[in-house]
Motif scaffolding. Structure first.
Motif, PDB file in Angstrom:
ATOM      1  N   ASN A   1       0.814  -1.223   0.000  1.00 49.81           N
ATOM      2  CA  ASN A   1       0.000   0.000   0.000  1.00 49.81           C
ATOM      3  C   ASN A   1       0.844   1.268   0.000  1.00 49.81           C
ATOM      4  OD1 ASN A   1      -2.522  -1.386   0.069  1.00 49.81           O
ATOM      5  ND2 ASN A   1      -2.122  -1.821   2.222  1.00 49.81           N
ATOM      6  N   ARG A   2       1.887   1.264  -0.811  1.00 52.02           N
ATOM      7  CA  ARG A   2       2.758   2.423  -0.975  1.00 52.02           C
ATOM      8  C   ARG A   2       2.725   2.852  -2.428  1.00 52.02           C
ATOM      9  NH1 ARG A   2       6.368   2.906   3.532  1.00 52.02           N
ATOM     10  NH2 ARG A   2       5.169   1.982   5.213  1.00 52.02           N
ATOM     11  N   THR A   3       3.060   4.096  -2.678  1.00 51.67           N
ATOM     12  CA  THR A   3       3.101   4.603  -4.047  1.00 51.67           C
ATOM     13  C   THR A   3       4.547   4.850  -4.471  1.00 51.67           C
ATOM     14  OG1 THR A   3       3.001   6.929  -3.407  1.00 51.67           O
ATOM     15  CG2 THR A   3       0.882   5.767  -3.700  1.00 51.67           C
ATOM     16  N   SER A   4       4.717   5.001  -5.760  1.00 53.18           N
ATOM     17  CA  SER A   4       6.050   5.318  -6.260  1.00 53.18           C
ATOM     18  C   SER A   4       6.480   6.705  -5.762  1.00 53.18           C
ATOM     19  CB  SER A   4       6.096   5.241  -7.787  1.00 53.18           C
ATOM     20  OG  SER A   4       5.140   6.075  -8.361  1.00 53.18           O
ATOM     21  N   LYS A   5       5.500   7.588  -5.551  1.00 54.32           N
ATOM     22  CA  LYS A   5       5.803   8.914  -5.007  1.00 54.32           C
ATOM     23  C   LYS A   5       6.344   8.791  -3.578  1.00 54.32           C
ATOM     24  CE  LYS A   5       3.793  13.455  -4.252  1.00 54.32           C
ATOM     25  NZ  LYS A   5       2.641  14.315  -4.442  1.00 54.32           N
ATOM     26  N   ASP A   6       5.738   7.914  -2.767  1.00 52.75           N
ATOM     27  CA  ASP A   6       6.233   7.679  -1.405  1.00 52.75           C
ATOM     28  C   ASP A   6       7.689   7.213  -1.445  1.00 52.75           C
ATOM     29  OD1 ASP A   6       3.669   8.166  -0.339  1.00 52.75           O
ATOM     30  OD2 ASP A   6       3.142   6.024  -0.329  1.00 52.75           O
ATOM     31  N   LEU A   7       7.960   6.262  -2.347  1.00 51.21           N
ATOM     32  CA  LEU A   7       9.309   5.713  -2.456  1.00 51.21           C
ATOM     33  C   LEU A   7      10.292   6.783  -2.925  1.00 51.21           C
ATOM     34  CD1 LEU A   7      11.209   3.291  -2.277  1.00 51.21           C
ATOM     35  CD2 LEU A   7      10.521   2.689  -4.616  1.00 51.21           C
ATOM     36  N   ALA A   8       9.899   7.561  -3.900  1.00 47.96           N
ATOM     37  CA  ALA A   8      10.771   8.628  -4.412  1.00 47.96           C
ATOM     38  C   ALA A   8      11.117   9.613  -3.298  1.00 47.96           C
ATOM     39  CB  ALA A   8      10.089   9.348  -5.571  1.00 47.96           C
ATOM     40  N   ASN A   9      10.115  10.015  -2.526  1.00 51.09           N
ATOM     41  CA  ASN A   9      10.357  10.946  -1.421  1.00 51.09           C
ATOM     42  C   ASN A   9      11.294  10.343  -0.382  1.00 51.09           C
ATOM     43  OD1 ASN A   9       8.746  12.994  -2.474  1.00 51.09           O
ATOM     44  ND2 ASN A   9       6.920  12.270  -1.432  1.00 51.09           N
ATOM     45  N   HIS A  10      11.085   9.079  -0.055  1.00 52.88           N
ATOM     46  CA  HIS A  10      11.929   8.422   0.953  1.00 52.88           C
ATOM     47  C   HIS A  10      13.385   8.337   0.494  1.00 52.88           C
ATOM     48  CE1 HIS A  10      13.148   5.722   4.149  1.00 52.88           C
ATOM     49  NE2 HIS A  10      13.703   4.968   3.218  1.00 52.88           N
ATOM     50  N   LEU A  11      13.586   8.010  -0.782  1.00 50.49           N
ATOM     51  CA  LEU A  11      14.944   7.822  -1.298  1.00 50.49           C
ATOM     52  C   LEU A  11      15.607   9.109  -1.762  1.00 50.49           C
ATOM     53  CD1 LEU A  11      14.401   4.608  -3.453  1.00 50.49           C
ATOM     54  CD2 LEU A  11      15.453   4.749  -1.189  1.00 50.49           C
ATOM     55  N   GLY A  12      14.826  10.199  -1.845  1.00 49.85           N
ATOM     56  CA  GLY A  12      15.379  11.449  -2.354  1.00 49.85           C
ATOM     57  C   GLY A  12      15.624  11.397  -3.854  1.00 49.85           C
ATOM     58  N   LYS A  13      14.800  10.610  -4.551  1.00 47.56           N
ATOM     59  CA  LYS A  13      14.897  10.479  -6.009  1.00 47.56           C
ATOM     60  C   LYS A  13      13.694  11.164  -6.640  1.00 47.56           C
ATOM     61  CE  LYS A  13      18.361   7.485  -5.893  1.00 47.56           C
ATOM     62  NZ  LYS A  13      19.678   7.782  -6.401  1.00 47.56           N
ATOM     63  N   THR A  14      13.755  11.400  -7.935  1.00 42.05           N
ATOM     64  CA  THR A  14      12.606  11.984  -8.617  1.00 42.05           C
ATOM     65  C   THR A  14      11.556  10.901  -8.861  1.00 42.05           C
ATOM     66  OG1 THR A  14      13.461  11.559 -10.839  1.00 42.05           O
ATOM     67  CG2 THR A  14      14.082  13.661  -9.806  1.00 42.05           C
ATOM     68  N   GLU A  15      10.306  11.346  -8.984  1.00 44.01           N
ATOM     69  CA  GLU A  15       9.229  10.404  -9.296  1.00 44.01           C
ATOM     70  C   GLU A  15       9.484   9.754 -10.649  1.00 44.01           C
ATOM     71  OE1 GLU A  15       5.155  11.703  -8.553  1.00 44.01           O
ATOM     72  OE2 GLU A  15       6.000  13.302  -7.309  1.00 44.01           O
ATOM     73  N   SER A  16      10.085  10.492 -11.558  1.00 45.57           N
ATOM     74  CA  SER A  16      10.403   9.974 -12.888  1.00 45.57           C
ATOM     75  C   SER A  16      11.376   8.794 -12.801  1.00 45.57           C
ATOM     76  CB  SER A  16      10.996  11.087 -13.742  1.00 45.57           C
ATOM     77  OG  SER A  16      11.454  10.590 -14.962  1.00 45.57           O
TER      78      SER A  16
END
Length: 68
Positions: A17-32
């Motif tokens: 139940n996580r989004t790619s946006k959540d992961l991007a924010n956590h890792l400090g990466k872009t959503e792209s």
């Protein structure tokens, strides 16, 4: 030639139940960048896979497609 599906990041995100946006924010990466991993357009480094596995609290092997 079709792309090889080497990772299961998108599936594991959905299962947790996580989004790619959540992961991007956590890792400090872009959503792209994360989107490109999720579509198997490019692959993250082993170090990044490790960070993703810690964030999602899964074994790193769950992020990879089995070769069996």
């Amino acid at each position: 030639m079709s792309k090889l599906k080497l990772n299961r990041i998108k599936i594991v995100l959905l299962e947790n139940n996580r989004t790619s946006k959540d992961l991007a924010n956590h890792l400090g990466k872009t959503e792209s960048t994360v989107s490109r991993w999720c579509t198997n357009e490019v692959q993250p480094t082993v170090e990044t896979l490790y960070e993703i596995s810690k964030y999602l609290k899964v074994d790193i092997r769950e992020l990879l497609v089995s070769t069996k």
